[in-house]
Design an enzyme around this catalytic site. Structure first.
Site, short mmCIF file in Angstrom:
data_model
loop_
_atom_site.label_atom_id
_atom_site.label_comp_id
_atom_site.label_asym_id
_atom_site.label_seq_id
_atom_site.Cartn_x
_atom_site.Cartn_y
_atom_site.Cartn_z
N LYS A 181 5.79 -14.56 50.10
CA LYS A 181 6.90 -13.76 49.57
C LYS A 181 6.91 -12.35 50.16
O LYS A 181 7.96 -11.73 50.29
CB LYS A 181 6.87 -13.72 48.05
CG LYS A 181 5.58 -13.17 47.43
CD LYS A 181 5.60 -11.70 47.17
CE LYS A 181 4.29 -11.22 46.58
NZ LYS A 181 4.27 -9.78 46.28
N THR B 276 9.56 -8.66 44.46
CA THR B 276 9.11 -8.01 45.70
C THR B 276 10.28 -7.69 46.63
O THR B 276 10.20 -6.75 47.41
CB THR B 276 8.09 -8.92 46.42
OG1 THR B 276 7.07 -9.29 45.50
CG2 THR B 276 7.46 -8.20 47.59
N ALA C 236 -10.37 -0.11 43.70
CA ALA C 236 -9.80 0.99 42.93
C ALA C 236 -8.40 1.34 43.40
O ALA C 236 -7.96 2.48 43.29
CB ALA C 236 -10.71 2.22 42.99
N SER D 109 8.19 -1.94 45.73
CA SER D 109 7.64 -2.89 46.71
C SER D 109 7.33 -2.21 48.04
O SER D 109 8.22 -1.72 48.73
CB SER D 109 8.64 -4.04 46.94
OG SER D 109 8.23 -4.83 48.03
N ARG D 110 6.05 -2.24 48.41
CA ARG D 110 5.64 -1.67 49.70
C ARG D 110 6.22 -2.47 50.87
O ARG D 110 6.56 -1.91 51.91
CB ARG D 110 4.12 -1.65 49.79
CG ARG D 110 3.47 -0.63 48.87
CD ARG D 110 1.96 -0.82 48.80
NE ARG D 110 1.62 -1.96 47.95
CZ ARG D 110 0.38 -2.37 47.73
NH1 ARG D 110 -0.63 -1.76 48.30
NH2 ARG D 110 0.15 -3.39 46.94
#
Length: 332
Positions: free
Chosen positions: A192, A249, A9, A255-256
Site C-alpha cells: 500500500k 495512506t 523510538a 502519510s510520508r
C-alpha cells in the site's frame, strides 16, 4: 501487570508505547540511539508527535539484553530496513516461546521475506522459536497518540497468540481484530505504501480526486492479485490491513509516502523528497521487493511498475501515469 518492551523510538513505536503505558501496561522503550532515550525520558515528549505527553512511569534503555528480559511481549517498531539487524542483536536474549509483535511494514528486497518472517529467521539462527504476530492496519501515529478512534488487525496462524495481543492492545479508542492470514496482512501493509507514492505523484502533477480514487481502487486490485498468487486470503485485502490501510495512506497528509510522492510529482528527485519528508519513506524501500514478487508470481502490477519506472528515472512522471490510461481496454 503486563510487561512490554518496545524496540524503536520512532513515532509509531512511541505512540504505541504511550497507548500501552496509559492503559496500565509496564512499558520499556529500547533504542540504539542514546540521545533519543535521553530526550524522551527528560521531556516526556516526541518531537514529531506534538501535543502528546508520555507517562512518567515509562522506562527507557539502550541495553537490548535488559529490554528482552522478563517481558510478556516484545514489540518490534523499528523501520523496516533495521528489523533484521535489531532481531539479530536481540535473538540471543529472547526466551524460547516469546510472544513478539511486529508493527514494521515492508518486504525485504534480498530475501522477499516479510518483517515477521525476518524476525523468525534471525531467531532460528540463534536456535530459538517465538510466537510472532503482525499488528497492522490504517493507523497514523499522530492520531493514536491523541487517542483518536482506531481499528487494527493482529494476524497470526496461532489464534491464541493473536487473541493475547488483541487483549493487551485493545483500549476504549484502539480496537483490535484478529485474523489468521499473517502474510496477507503484512503484504497489504507493505505494498500500500507503493500505491500511496503513485497517488502522491498524481496529486503532485495536479490531477484530482478521480485519479486518486482510480489509483486506490486499481492499486488494491493489484495487491489482491499478488496476495492470492502468494497463497493469501482474498478477504484480507478487503479489510483493515488491505483497503483500510490503503485508503488512509493514500488520502491523509500524515502519510510520508503520499507526501514523498507529491514532491516527486512536482519535480523533486527521490533523494530530495526523502530529505524533505525527514522520516523513513517505506514505499521506496518496499518498491524493489514488490516488483520482484510481481515477476516471480507472474502477476500484472502496472501501477507498481509505473512507480518503479518513475523512481528509476526511466519515465517522466506524467508520461508514466498517462501510459496507465492508454493500456489496452479490459473487463474490470
Amino acid at each position: 501487570m503486563t510487561k512490554i518492551a518496545v524496540f524503536g523510538a520512532g513515532t509509531w513505536g512511541i505512540a504505541l508505547a504511550r497507548l500501552l503505558a496509559a492503559n496500565g501496561r509496564d512499558v520499556t522503550v529500547w533504542s540504539a540511539i542514546p540521545a533519543e532515550l535521553k530526550s524522551l525520558s527528560t521531556t516526556h515528549r516526541h518531537p514529531n508527535l506534538p501535543g502528546m505527553e508520555l507517562p512518567a512511569a515509562m522506562h527507557y534503555t539502550a541495553d537490548i539484553a535488559e529490554a528482552c528480559t522478563g517481558r510478556d511481549i516484545l514489540l518490534f517498531a523499528v523501520p523496516s530496513p533495521f528489523v533484521r539487524a535489531t532481531a539479530k542483536k536481540a535473538a540471543p536474549h529472547i526466551p524460547e516461546g516469546q510472544l513478539i509483535v511486529d508493527v514494521a511494514k515492508g518486504v525485504e528486497d534480498k530475501t522477499l521475506m516479510t518483517m515477521s518472517e525476518i524476525i523468525e529467521d534471525e531467531l532460528a539462527k540463534a536456535g530459538r522459536k517465538a510466537r510472532v504476530v503482525a499488528l497492522s492496519g490504517p493507523t497514523h501515529a499522530e492520531e493514536v497518540a491523541r487517542d483518536m478512534p482506531t481499528a487494527i488487525v493482529a494476524a497470526s496462524a496461532d489464534e491464541d497468540a493473536a487473541k493475547a495481543v488483541q487483549k493487551v492492545f485493545t483500549t476504549p479508542t484502539f480496537r483490535v481484530y484478529t485474523n489468521d492470514d499473517r502474510r496477507g496482512t503484512e503484504l497489504g501493509g507493505a505494498v500500500k505504501n507503493v500505491i500511496a507514492l503513485a497517488v502522491g505523484i498524481a496529486l503532485g502533477l495536479g490531477y484530482g480526486d478521480n485519479a486518486k480514487a482510480a489509483l486506490i481502487t486499481r492499486g488494491n486490485a493489484e495487491l489482491s492479485r499478488l496476495g492470492i498468487a502468494m497463497g493469501c486470503k482474498a478477504e484480507t485485502f478487503a479489510g483493515l490491513s488491505g483497503m483500510g490501510d490503503l485508503i488512509v495512506t493514500c488520502t491523509s497528509m500524515h502519510s510520508r509516502n503520499l507526501h514523498a510522492g507529491m514532491l516527486i510529482g512536482r519535480g523533486k528527485s527521490v533523494e530530495e523528497a526523502k530529505t524533505e519528508v525527514g522520516q523513513v519513506v517505506e514505499g521506496i524501500n518496499a518498491l524493489p521487493a514488490a516488483c520482484r514478487l510481481a515477476k516471480q508470481y507472474k502477476v500484472e502490477m502496472p501501477i507498481v511498475q509505473a512507480v518503479e519506472a518513475i523512481l528509476d528515472g526511466k519515465l517522466e512522471a506524467r508520461s508514466a501515469l498517462m501510459a496507465l490510461m492508454g493500456r489496452s481496454l479490459k473487463r474490470e
